[in-house]
Design a protein around this motif. Structure first.
Motif, PDB file in Angstrom:
ATOM      1  N   LEU A 125      -2.808   3.643   5.251  1.00  0.00           N
ATOM      2  CA  LEU A 125      -3.266   3.927   3.894  1.00  0.00           C
ATOM      3  C   LEU A 125      -2.157   3.830   2.872  1.00  0.00           C
ATOM      4  O   LEU A 125      -0.998   4.091   3.170  1.00  0.00           O
ATOM      5  N   VAL A 126      -2.544   3.460   1.657  1.00  0.00           N
ATOM      6  CA  VAL A 126      -1.648   3.579   0.522  1.00  0.00           C
ATOM      7  C   VAL A 126      -2.052   4.882  -0.166  1.00  0.00           C
ATOM      8  O   VAL A 126      -2.998   4.926  -0.939  1.00  0.00           O
ATOM      9  N   SER A 170      -0.897   6.679  -2.464  1.00  0.00           N
ATOM     10  CA  SER A 170      -0.808   6.818  -3.917  1.00  0.00           C
ATOM     11  C   SER A 170      -1.896   6.026  -4.632  1.00  0.00           C
ATOM     12  O   SER A 170      -2.044   6.147  -5.833  1.00  0.00           O
ATOM     13  N   SER A 171      -2.644   5.206  -3.902  1.00  0.00           N
ATOM     14  CA  SER A 171      -3.702   4.424  -4.536  1.00  0.00           C
ATOM     15  C   SER A 171      -5.061   5.099  -4.356  1.00  0.00           C
ATOM     16  O   SER A 171      -5.195   6.078  -3.631  1.00  0.00           O
ATOM     17  N   ASN A 211       2.833   1.721   0.076  1.00  0.00           N
ATOM     18  CA  ASN A 211       3.083   1.752   1.520  1.00  0.00           C
ATOM     19  C   ASN A 211       3.198   0.316   2.008  1.00  0.00           C
ATOM     20  O   ASN A 211       2.203  -0.346   2.256  1.00  0.00           O
ATOM     21  N   ALA A 251       1.522  -0.492   5.393  1.00  0.00           N
ATOM     22  CA  ALA A 251       0.060  -0.583   5.313  1.00  0.00           C
ATOM     23  C   ALA A 251      -0.353  -1.878   4.616  1.00  0.00           C
ATOM     24  O   ALA A 251      -1.341  -2.512   5.000  1.00  0.00           O
TER      25      ALA A 251
END
Ligand SMILES: Nc1ncnc2c1ncn2[C@@H]1O[C@H](COP(=O)(O)OP(=O)(O)OP(=O)(O)O)[C@@H](O)[C@H]1O
Ligand SMILES: [Mg+2]
Lengths: 531, 325
Positions: free
Chosen positions: A361-362, A364-365, B206, B209
């Motif tokens: 996962l990102v 912060s998004s 990330n 990711a």
């Protein structure tokens, strides 16, 4: 009201605090916590006694971790009171919680990846001699702590080199050394295999006997049946009931999700078609060797094994994340170049990685952004992303997986652990690859949502896709796969059909020692099935 | 997806909405406070002429900062933008004035120089595996050195096309202001709508990711640094146009203002967070502050101190706000 004799007014433990039950260490009343967009806790009452394992149970996003963070001094509740030893307190910081005797193992790992195991174990509280860190003692104490949790690694290993289960054991070892009176464990077993879970439950039992109060969160209902003394069930931030020890799995599910679940593993297998994924003789020196397996259209193939058996390493190599030394990976007739994720994706392979925070996962998004990450390339025309289409698909997937969020724009960091996990799966389900590799896909997902994920897996295989399922959750591997490849020490120890398969049969193969494997390879494999 | 119960509980009054808007846009709130304070303290602050002046002052830093926003959102840093701006302006001026190329061609080649410098940054970071800080620090020195080499140490006059970038359109409208707004729109579109823009957020948030989701991280990094170089080149042209000459020491230290504007605008130096509108406001805050301090007659030495304090405060407030959640 008649006056009771003094002896009767006191609890059995001779406890005299006002309104305080025997041996009560911690009590919260009417705890309310609101985040922008969500009421996470809504007037929750909860107590922990000395010498009990108090389980917190609830669906993803029910508020369990939020309650834990209130106890840990991470979150400040909007309303409600906390009593420690019968005295009202405001827990202002994690350090304060520590000083009050509350130790917490968080749902998300908190280790520093660059530091060694020993350094992490004693982070911020290294034993000192003459003002300097006493390295010899750190090492000695680390070895003892690691021994206690049964983790066989050199304390000088950097944490980032450990698998996620091993990292979890380091977290546990660290918390044990704090000599807490209340030990809170937020889904510690989500990333563990049976052997380690077993060990952890034993340790928890010992601590209980020593009078420690334990708060335990898990989505594995069998574990609850084994160790819980009391079960508080949360739903949408409210405590909806307390179940006694020995409650049935059905009773727990009923109270937790408000309905019964017919079949926890609703696998519908069809007739397998042509081979979609073929891994042949895949070898990476010192990690895994000579691994071969096939996944056909319409099939779910499981990979079982202990931590360190090389399952994750094999699927990462196949997907091109890591390199391998020899062997081939073929997807729908196309041989992959190796070490190239995008080539693997173009050929029709997908991978849901095991570590959602590190690789999936990102944080912060937003929810929508994360769900669209894999499909973004395909949705791009002349450099511009088709945002309306991406949004629509994300909406659908979020609804199908019942992701609990205030909307597609919510930052993923704010989602509960299980809901984050749903997104990692969701973005790959949206991409609809020919073969999807799922590495521990339902980690931290509640029983109800698991069934929904399994149904989506069924839908994939029904439409001619193949699924490779790596899981440490044996009932899941057995329940959802059509056949299971068991790995031990970096090799395929055998392949079993799941018809009437028991966990013991899988474990028997999984614990095989290397010599035993070599001996068996001499003789023709009698266990090979399905191929 | 949201249970109906939670969504009904979140509706509040308009006051709450305004408070939340301002707390989420700390830089904007700061800009408003600053402007109100200055209009009280100095009568000339609100004059059209002064406001246009502020806009022109902000333009160069803002355009630089839009480019830096891309890099910072993607989890990197670009220290070279000031030098790259100077080099691009110098190349444009020199090609036209000394080498005699047509002005437009010189301008385009100047812009290409900036993009190329950015591309080299990108190569060093993505394929060379150099830390962005080091790679762009090297480029800071290289580009400044090349500027001195080309100019032989003295300013070079700019051709008319470049000078026009610093002039007014009609009696009032300064071109730098228009260029700033144009590049604000371009930066917003890049960040929000394009594949590369969305990849910036994923890579900065990330990187692993992003890679496992099939994003070509190295390829995108090349594009991101090249964009930053291109934006720096545009800023360099604006600066040279305003002075009608490209100076060897032009834009010296501007990289710090650009980074400050990005950070004041709410971007996170650890990547994954940032918006073009925030950066625009950040650049305006810096320009208004400088202008105000000038109007109030504060010595340039003290101005440095004040600006440093403001940067520290902006970031501090932002961190506190995040932690308070
Ligand atoms: N920092 C935050 N900001 C906004 N909302 C939050 C934040 N933390 C948690 N929430 C919300 O509060 C609710 C409860 O979350 P919590 O993490 O306590 O769930 P949980 O019971 O631990 O779930 P899981 O089983 O998935 O771990 C969720 O809806 C979540 O989105
Ligand atoms: Mg949780």
């Amino acid at each position: 009201m008649t006056e009771l004799p003094a002896e009767q007014r006191r609890g059995p433990g001779g406890d005299a605090g006002a309104g305080q039950a025997a041996g009560e260490l911690l009590r919260v009343e009417g705890i309310t916590k609101r985040f922008t967009g969500a009421l996470a806790l809504d007037g929750v009452d909860f107590q922990v006694r000395a010498g009990e394992v108090h389980v917190l149970l609830g669906e993803n996003g029910a508020g369990k971790s939020t309650l834990v963070k209130v106890l840990a001094g991470v979150h400040n509740p909007d309303r409600g009171t906390v009593h420690v030893d019968g005295k009202p307190v405001r827990i202002t910081s994690p350090q304060h919680a520590r000083a009050l005797g509350i130790a917490v193992i968080y749902q998300e790992l908190t280790l520093v990846p660059e530091l060694t195991v020993a350094e992490n174990l004693f982070l911020g509280r290294q034993p000192r001699r003459f003002g300097l860190v006493d390295k010899a003692r750190v090492r000695r104490d680390s070895v003892a702590l690691l021994e206690r949790v049964g983790l066989r690694v050199d304390p000088a290993t950097p944490v980032k080199q450990l698998g996620i289960a091993q990292q979890q054991m380091v977290e546990i070892a660290r918390a044990l050394d704090l000599n807490a009176r209340v030990l809170v464990l937020d889904e510690p077993t989500a990333v563990l295999t049976d052997t380690e879970t077993e060990r952890l439950l034993t340790i928890m039992g010992e601590l209980r006997d020593q009078g420690v109060g334990l708060v335990f969160i898990t989505h594995h209902l069998e574990e609850i049946r084994r160790i819980a003394d009391r079960i508080t069930v949360l739903r949408d931030g409210r405590s909806v009931g307390v179940l006694p020890a020995g409650s049935s799995v059905e009773a727990m599910i009923e109270l937790m999700v408000g309905r019964a679940i017919e079949d926890q593993y609703p696998r519908r297998a069809g007739e397998p078609g042509e081979v979609l994924l073929s891994i042949d003789g895949l070898t990476r020196k010192g990690v895994f060797s000579d691994v071969s397996l096939r996944v056909r259209a319409g099939e779910v193939v499981g990979i079982a094994g202990l931590v360190g058996a090389g399952r994750t390493e094999v699927v990462r190599a196949a997907f091109g994340v890591d390199h391998y030394d020899s062997g081939t990976v073929t997807v729908a007739g196309e041989r992959l170049p190796g070490g190239d994720v995008r080539a693997a994706m173009r050929a029709g392979l997908g991978l849901v990685p095991e570590d959602r925070k590190g690789q999936g996962l990102v944080l912060s998004s937003s929810v929508g952004e994360n769900l669209g990450l894999v499909t973004m390339r395909a949705a791009t025309r002349a450099g511009f992303v088709d945002r309306a289409g991406q949004r629509r698909r994300a909406e659908e997937m979020a609804a199908a997986l019942r992701v609990k969020t205030s909307g597609l724009n919510q930052t993923v960091r704010e989602l509960s652990g299980g809901n984050q996990q749903k997104l990692v799966i969701g973005k790959w389900l949206l991409a609809d690859p020919k073969v999807l590799v799922l590495d521990e896909p339902t980690r931290g997902v509640d029983v109800g949502a698991k069934v929904e994920i399994y149904e989506l897996v069924n839908r994939m295989t029904a439409s001619g896709r193949g699924v490779l399922l790596v899981s440490s959750d044996l009932p899941e591997v057995i329940g959802m796969s059509d056949r299971v490849v068991v790995m031990a020490h970096g090799r395929v120890a055998g392949e079993l059909s799941t018809e009437g398969l028991t966990q013991d049969q899988v474990m028997a193969l999984a614990v095989q020692e290397p010599q035993q494997q070599a001996a068996e390879r001499e003789q023709p494999q009698q266990q090979a099935a399905g191929d | 997806m949201t249970s109906p119960a939670t969504s009904t509980r979140t509706s509040r009054g308009p006051g709450f909405a305004l408070g939340r808007f301002l707390s989420n846009n700390g830089a904007l709130a700061g800009l408003v406070v600053l402007a109100v304070a200055l209009s009280i303290l100095s009568p000339s602050f609100l004059s059209t002429r002064n406001l246009l002046n502020v806009g022109v002052q902000a333009a160069v830093v803002a355009v630089l900062a839009f480019g830096v926003t891309f890099v910072i959102v993607a989890g990197g840093i670009d220290l070279s933008v000031g030098s790259v701006a100077a080099l691009s302006g110098m190349v444009g001026a020199w090609l036209a004035t000394t080498a005699g190329l047509p002005g437009v061609v010189a301008l385009l080649l100047g812009l290409a120089t900036g993009a190329a410098a950015g591309l080299v940054n990108g190569l060093l970071v993505s394929f060379g595996r150099l830390p962005a800080f080091i790679a762009t620090l090297a480029m800071l020195s290289i580009a400044r050195g090349l500027t001195l080499v080309v100019s032989q140490g003295s300013p070079v006059a700019t051709p008319d096309v470049i000078s026009a970038l610093g002039a007014n359109l009609g009696p009032y409208l300064p071109v730098p202001l228009l260029v700033m707004l144009l590049f604000f729109v371009i930066a917003s579109v890049v960040l929000n709508r394009t594949y590369t823009g969305r990849a910036m957020y994923a890579i900065g948030g990330n990187e692993e990711a992003a890679r496992l989701s099939g994003i070509n991280v190295r390829g995108q990094q090349l594009a991101i640094y090249a964009l930053s170089g291109l934006f720096a080149a545009v800023a360099g042209m604006l600066l040279a146009g305003r002075l009608s000459s490209a100076g060897p020491q032009a834009a010296n230290g501007y990289e710090l203002d650009a980074i400050a504007a990005v950070v004041i605008g709410g971007a996170s130096l650890s990547g994954g967070v940032g918006r073009a509108s925030g950066t625009l406001i950040g650049a305006l805050v810096l320009a208004v502050l400088r202008n105000g301090l000038n109007l109030l007659g504060v010595s340039p030495f003290w101005q440095q101190v004040v600006i440093g304090v403001v940067i520290a405060l902006a970031v501090l407030l932002d961190t506190l706000r995040r932690r308070g959640r």
